[in-house]
Design an enzyme around this catalytic site. Structure first.
Site, PDB file in Angstrom:
ATOM      1  N   GLU A 141       0.837  -1.206   0.000  1.00  0.00           N
ATOM      2  CA  GLU A 141       0.000   0.000   0.000  1.00  0.00           C
ATOM      3  C   GLU A 141       0.866   1.247   0.000  1.00  0.00           C
ATOM      4  O   GLU A 141       1.794   1.387   0.800  1.00  0.00           O
ATOM      5  CB  GLU A 141      -0.946   0.026   1.205  1.00  0.00           C
ATOM      6  CG  GLU A 141      -1.846   1.260   1.188  1.00  0.00           C
ATOM      7  CD  GLU A 141      -3.043   1.183   2.127  1.00  0.00           C
ATOM      8  OE1 GLU A 141      -3.492   2.238   2.591  1.00  0.00           O
ATOM      9  OE2 GLU A 141      -3.526   0.062   2.385  1.00  0.00           O
TER      10      GLU A 141
ATOM     11  N   GLU B  24       4.905   5.095   3.697  1.00  0.00           N
ATOM     12  CA  GLU B  24       4.362   6.383   4.143  1.00  0.00           C
ATOM     13  C   GLU B  24       5.526   7.311   4.493  1.00  0.00           C
ATOM     14  O   GLU B  24       6.491   6.875   5.115  1.00  0.00           O
ATOM     15  CB  GLU B  24       3.460   6.160   5.365  1.00  0.00           C
ATOM     16  CG  GLU B  24       2.870   7.412   5.984  1.00  0.00           C
ATOM     17  CD  GLU B  24       2.071   8.252   5.003  1.00  0.00           C
ATOM     18  OE1 GLU B  24       2.462   9.415   4.798  1.00  0.00           O
ATOM     19  OE2 GLU B  24       1.086   7.761   4.426  1.00  0.00           O
TER      20      GLU B  24
ATOM     21  N   ASP C 266      -3.826  12.304  -2.343  1.00  0.00           N
ATOM     22  CA  ASP C 266      -4.131  13.740  -2.442  1.00  0.00           C
ATOM     23  C   ASP C 266      -4.721  14.021  -3.821  1.00  0.00           C
ATOM     24  O   ASP C 266      -4.112  13.714  -4.841  1.00  0.00           O
ATOM     25  CB  ASP C 266      -2.854  14.558  -2.244  1.00  0.00           C
ATOM     26  CG  ASP C 266      -3.160  16.031  -2.038  1.00  0.00           C
ATOM     27  OD1 ASP C 266      -3.797  16.620  -2.928  1.00  0.00           O
ATOM     28  OD2 ASP C 266      -2.771  16.582  -0.999  1.00  0.00           O
TER      29      ASP C 266
ATOM     30  N   THR D 294     -13.719   3.289   6.112  1.00  0.00           N
ATOM     31  CA  THR D 294     -13.141   4.200   7.098  1.00  0.00           C
ATOM     32  C   THR D 294     -14.234   5.056   7.743  1.00  0.00           C
ATOM     33  O   THR D 294     -15.314   5.229   7.184  1.00  0.00           O
ATOM     34  CB  THR D 294     -12.106   5.139   6.440  1.00  0.00           C
ATOM     35  OG1 THR D 294     -12.789   5.966   5.486  1.00  0.00           O
ATOM     36  CG2 THR D 294     -11.015   4.356   5.725  1.00  0.00           C
TER      37      THR D 294
ATOM     38  N   GLU E  63     -15.186   7.719   5.519  1.00  0.00           N
ATOM     39  CA  GLU E  63     -16.075   7.258   4.443  1.00  0.00           C
ATOM     40  C   GLU E  63     -17.519   7.110   4.925  1.00  0.00           C
ATOM     41  O   GLU E  63     -18.467   7.481   4.235  1.00  0.00           O
ATOM     42  CB  GLU E  63     -15.584   5.894   3.974  1.00  0.00           C
ATOM     43  CG  GLU E  63     -15.587   5.723   2.498  1.00  0.00           C
ATOM     44  CD  GLU E  63     -14.991   4.397   2.090  1.00  0.00           C
ATOM     45  OE1 GLU E  63     -15.580   3.758   1.220  1.00  0.00           O
ATOM     46  OE2 GLU E  63     -13.945   4.011   2.624  1.00  0.00           O
TER      47      GLU E  63
END
Length: 239
Positions: free
Chosen positions: A69, A94, A144, A217, A220
């Site tokens: 991911e 990340e 983004d 999430t 969401e």
């Protein structure tokens, strides 16, 4: 930093704007819990870009399908996926250090052992650390959106980037994207429909229903209540 108006903009771009480095190691903004997690769990969960190509069987101590991911944020849904799919191994990338710390703490709390993380630029990790044809699934959730038209070129889903991803997927491996910006969903679809070597897994050749393996999430759920849409796209590598 001149092309970014704020530190936050630079940070959001950090996944793929390789020249921006100043924000990656800002220890000062870590909470005590995040700092403790990084110190305590990095030896078992952390991966270093400097170590070069990974041998997944060595990293995880077994041979299993690997899911990667890009840009996992605070890592909540990534940890949940790893917990729900113990038969697979997960790697998260990340650049935001507090997110890496939070992700590790959460993984430890849930007893998740099939997860490793990079704190580094995703483009460089893919190029230098991930062997060709080694991934079963690649995930990019809520990147983004760079919603201003003049910033669209900064969006991570671009033809060149998609081909870099393609080389890392096994044949039949899946690139799964999700966004809550309809305009970005359309952009992703346009890029992927013309991308060499991919097949859309949507019956209508557009979007797919959210698969069970992508957790819903809080963000969401709130969006659903407010009538906001979320678009999932899944494309398989065919050659």
């Amino acid at each position: 930093m001149s092309q970014f108006k704020t530190q936050e903009e630079a940070e959001a771009a950090g996944v793929y704007v390789q020249k921006v480095r100043s924000f990656v190691k800002r220890e000062g903004r870590l909470t005590k819990g995040q700092a403790k997690a990084l110190e305590e769990f990095w030896p078992t969960m952390g991966l270093m870009h400097a170590d070069g190509k990974l041998d997944f069987t060595e990293v995880f101590g077994r041979s299993a399908p690997v899911v990667l991911e890009i840009g996992f944020g605070m890592g909540k849904s990534l940890v949940e996926m790893a917990a729900n799919e113990p038969d697979k191994d997960f790697i998260g990338i990340e650049v935001h250090r507090p997110g890496v710390g939070t992700c590790m703490a959460e993984a430890n709390e849930q007893g998740v052992t099939n997860l490793r993380v990079f704190e580094h630029d995703a483009v460089e990790v893919l190029a230098d650390c991930i062997a060709d044809e080694s991934l079963d699934r690649l995930q990019l959730f809520f990147p983004d959106p760079w919603h201003k038209k003049r910033h669209h070129k900064r969006r991570i889903v671009q033809p060149e980037f998609v081909q870099k991803l393609r080389s890392k997927l096994k044949i039949d491996g899946v690139f799964h994207m999700a966004t809550d910006w309809e305009n970005y969903a359309e952009h992703m679809l346009e890029v992927m429909q013309t991308a060499e070597g991919f097949k859309n897994l949507s019956e209508n050749q557009d979007y797919v229903p959210r698969p069970d393996n992508r957790p819903l999430t809080k963000f969401e759920q709130r969006g659903h209540r407010l009538g906001h849409g979320v678009w999932d796209l899944m494309f398989a590598r065919v050659n």
